[in-house]
Every structure is written in structure tokens, then in C-alpha cells.
Design an enzyme around this catalytic site. Structure first.
Site, PDB file in Angstrom:
ATOM      1  N   GLU A   1      -7.626  -3.585  -6.822  1.00  0.00           N
ATOM      2  CA  GLU A   1      -6.959  -2.715  -5.842  1.00  0.00           C
ATOM      3  C   GLU A   1      -6.775  -1.329  -6.465  1.00  0.00           C
ATOM      4  O   GLU A   1      -6.870  -0.310  -5.796  1.00  0.00           O
ATOM      5  CB  GLU A   1      -5.595  -3.315  -5.474  1.00  0.00           C
ATOM      6  CG  GLU A   1      -4.792  -2.448  -4.528  1.00  0.00           C
ATOM      7  CD  GLU A   1      -3.459  -3.089  -4.135  1.00  0.00           C
ATOM      8  OE1 GLU A   1      -3.404  -4.326  -3.981  1.00  0.00           O
ATOM      9  OE2 GLU A   1      -2.484  -2.341  -3.978  1.00  0.00           O
TER      10      GLU A   1
ATOM     11  N   ARG B   1      -5.322  -2.618   2.356  1.00  0.00           N
ATOM     12  CA  ARG B   1      -5.440  -1.670   1.224  1.00  0.00           C
ATOM     13  C   ARG B   1      -6.770  -0.890   1.291  1.00  0.00           C
ATOM     14  O   ARG B   1      -7.397  -0.620   0.259  1.00  0.00           O
ATOM     15  CB  ARG B   1      -5.342  -2.377  -0.130  1.00  0.00           C
ATOM     16  CG  ARG B   1      -4.111  -3.184  -0.326  1.00  0.00           C
ATOM     17  CD  ARG B   1      -2.832  -2.370  -0.385  1.00  0.00           C
ATOM     18  NE  ARG B   1      -1.725  -3.281  -0.450  1.00  0.00           N
ATOM     19  CZ  ARG B   1      -1.047  -3.719   0.623  1.00  0.00           C
ATOM     20  NH1 ARG B   1      -1.361  -3.270   1.832  1.00  0.00           N
ATOM     21  NH2 ARG B   1      -0.064  -4.556   0.515  1.00  0.00           N
TER      22      ARG B   1
ATOM     23  N   SER C   1      -0.015  -3.987  -8.302  1.00  0.00           N
ATOM     24  CA  SER C   1      -0.963  -5.093  -8.168  1.00  0.00           C
ATOM     25  C   SER C   1      -2.350  -4.622  -8.582  1.00  0.00           C
ATOM     26  O   SER C   1      -2.879  -3.661  -8.016  1.00  0.00           O
ATOM     27  CB  SER C   1      -1.003  -5.588  -6.722  1.00  0.00           C
ATOM     28  OG  SER C   1       0.215  -6.213  -6.418  1.00  0.00           O
TER      29      SER C   1
END
Ligand SMILES: Cc1cc2nc3c(=O)[nH]c(=O)nc-3n(C[C@H](O)[C@H](O)[C@H](O)COP(=O)(O)OP(=O)(O)OC[C@H]3O[C@@H](n4cnc5c(N)ncnc54)[C@H](O)[C@@H]3O)c2cc1C
Length: 298
Positions: free
Chosen positions: A291, A172, A221
Site C-alpha cells: 500500500e 486505497r 499499513s
């Protein structure tokens, strides 16, 4: 000095003091000083040419990884969705897609074309541009291993071709040449079977629907998984499922999702993010790293 824009030369839609909540999956956030939806790629390049050098700039795909704060974004937001939408086959096993194409559309297009490798993108509710910026991934697949080449543009409208070797890519996380945004990418896939690919997509979407609060406003998320563990496991083990701040709630279905139960402010969500960080660290000594990206002013 402020650049002067001649609106006659622009074909897209320029709005001032434009609400951003409707452009993010959390459905929260303040206003953009200016919001530009280009008519197409040429119009976008024209717009960038006239941009003041010090104007804060935010590229926004489907806003599915963005928490826009309640005070809004004090600059210009560029919407790629509905603008950079080109999608075609390239050679025997490749796909050329512009940054505003949704991941879902890309995955379905690839499967229909008998190409395999992009099925994991089907349930990621963002654009290809956002997937490139985040190295989005799911069910063992990630965006960048598919990338053969990208085309970028800088804030002066200069276009460059780049290879994946120009980027440092992690979980990510993507670091590339500063001050460039993605216009399009060429993805390398493999020959596959249409029916199998479509069935695989259906299967992945079902797995997602079974485990995630799909349909409720969220940012996906919230935290990255720490090495060797899962953020959701830690949050649940800390007893935080269902924890609320205003209209924001740690999802009872998936602990790494924070949902807007209705009427949440960005400040509620941000406060909940911070509270989860504090509680998980207190229980397990692990500081979760968000994130989701937080932008704008409080
Ligand atoms: C229900 C749900 C499920 C999710 N599941 C997953 C998942 O399984 N896996 C996963 O990885 N993510 C997941 N996400 C998060 C999100 O969908 C991804 O991060 C996605 O890649 C973001 O794309 P976007 O177009 O919405 O980007 P945005 O949220 O609009 O932007 C994210 C970042 O990308 C930048 N950006 C956008 N377009 C460009 C561009 N053209 N060039 C350069 N930078 C750009 C933005 O400036 C911003 O910094 C999920 C989110 C939700 C809401």
C-alpha cells in the site's frame, strides 16, 4: 530547455539537496534535488508556471504513505503542508478544505461544527491531499464517498474544477486525469451532534492506540488487504512478527506495520517488504501488494 526562475517572484522556501527523512513518517530516505514549500496557493501556482516540463515532480503531504529511497528524489518535491491550509464550512453540511490540511484537523473541525461523517479521518496521520490520492480510509469510512468536488492543478499551473465522476476510485486506489494534483476539496457531511462526534473521535483514536504501534516511525499499513483477508493476519500466521532487516522490523504489535527501530535505511525497509512478500506467498500462495508508495532512487 530549463526554465529560468526569478527567485524574487517566489515567496516560498526553495532548498537544494534537501534531506527528506524529516518529511516522512518512516524518518528515512535520501535528499531531494530541490524542495519547495510554497508560501500559499498563489505562490505555488507561480512556482509551477516556471517549472521545466521534464522536471520530475513529487507532491508530499505528511509523507505517511511514502518510502523515499536512500538515493533520494532526483527532481522537485513540493510540500503542501503549511501552505495549502485553508479550512472552512461550505453551506449547511459541507466543508471546503485545502490539500495541506491534516486529516486530524479536518475531522476535529467537522465534529466541532456539528457535522458527522469525517470522524474516521481523525487518526490518519496524513493530509487531505494524500487522503484524496490514496482514498484513505479507516473503521469503515473512506475519503471519496465524502467528495462533492475537487480542484486540481497541473504542472503548468492550470487549475481545474472536477467532480468525483472524473475519478475511478477503489480500495486505497484512485485513478483520475493524468498529471493533476489536488489543491482542495469540498466534502459533503451530515448534520450531527458535537458531543457525539467528539466522543466518536476519541473512541476511534483509543482503538487505534490499542492495536497499532503509534509513536514509532512507520508507514502505517505496509500492504493492502487481499480480497477477503487481512495482510496482518497472513504475515502473523507466516511467523513474521518481529522479523528484522537492519533497523527495520515487522511490528510485534501489528504485523502489517514495519517500524524503524532507529537507524533503519530505506533499503532495510524495502528489503523487509520484499522478504515478507516472498514468505507470505510461500506459505499461502498470496502475493501481498504494497500500500505504501516507493519513490526515488536506490
Ligand atoms: C501510523 C500510521 C497510520 C496510518 N493509518 C492509516 C489508515 O487508517 N488508513 C489509511 O488509509 N491510511 C493510513 N495510513 C497511511 C497514510 O496516512 C495515508 O495514506 C495518508 O492518506 C497519506 O497522506 P500524506 O499526506 O501523508 O501523503 P504522502 O505520504 O505525503 O503522499 C502519499 C501519496 O499522495 C500523493 N499526494 C500527496 N499530496 C497530494 C496532492 N495534494 N495531490 C495529489 N497527490 C498528492 C503523494 O505524491 C503520494 O503519491 C497510516 C500511516 C501511518 C504512518
Amino acid at each position: 530547455m530549463m526554465a529560468v526562475q526569478d527567485p524574487l517572484r517566489l515567496r516560498g522556501e526553495l532548498r537544494y539537496d534537501a534531506p527528506l527523512a524529516g518529511h516522512t513518517s518512516w524518518r528515512v530516505g535520501g535528499r531531494a534535488r530541490r524542495l519547495y514549500q510554497p508560501a500559499d496557493r498563489a505562490d505555488l501556482l507561480r512556482f509551477l508556471l516556471d517549472l521545466a516540463p521534464d522536471e520530475p515532480l513529487l507532491w508530499l503531504g505528511l509523507g505517511s504513505n511514502l518510502l523515499v529511497r536512500d538515493g533520494g528524489f532526483p527532481g522537485t518535491v513540493i510540500l503542501t503542508r503549511g501552505c495549502l491550509e485553508g479550512l472552512r464550512r461550505s453551506g449547511a453540511d459541507g466543508i471546503q478544505a485545502e490539500a495541506g490540511v491534516s486529516c486530524a484537523k479536518l475531522a476535529r473541525f467537522a465534529a466541532r461544527a456539528g457535522l458527522t461523517g469525517a470522524e474516521f479521518l481523525a487518526g490518519i496521520p496524513g493530509t487531505l491531499g494524500g487522503a484524496l490520492a490514496m482514498n484513505a480510509g479507516a473503521f469503515g469510512g473512506e475519503t471519496w464517498p465524502l467528495v462533492r468536488a475537487v480542484e486540481t492543478v497541473d504542472r503548468a499551473g492550470e487549475v481545474r474544477g472536477r467532480s468525483s465522476a472524473d475519478y475511478r476510485v477503489g480500495y486505497r486506489e484512485v485513478q483520475g486525469p493524468a498529471g493533476e494534483w489536488f489543491l482542495e476539496a469540498e466534502l459533503a457531511l451530515q448534520a450531527g451532534d458535537v458531543t457525539l462526534g467528539q466522543a466518536r473521535i476519541r473512541g476511534l483514536l483509543e482503538r487505534r492506540a490499542a492495536t497499532q504501534p503509534i509513536g514509532l516511525p512507520s508507514g502505517g499499513s505496509t500492504f493492502r488487504n487481499p480480497p477477503g483477508d487481512h495482510a496482518a493476519r497472513l504475515i502473523e500466521a507466516a511467523g513474521l512478527k518481529g522479523l528484522r532487516r537492519g533497523g527495520a522490523e515487522v511490528s510485534p504489535k501489528h504485523a502489517n506495520f514495519i517500524i524503524n527501530t532507529g537507524g533503519a535505511r530505506a533499503a532495510d525497509i524495502e528489503a523487509l517488504i520484499e522478504q515478507v512478500q516472498v514468505e507470505v506467498e510461500r506459505h499461502f500462495g498470496i502475493r501481498l501488494v504494497p500500500e505504501v508508495q516507493r519513490v526515488g532512487v536506490v
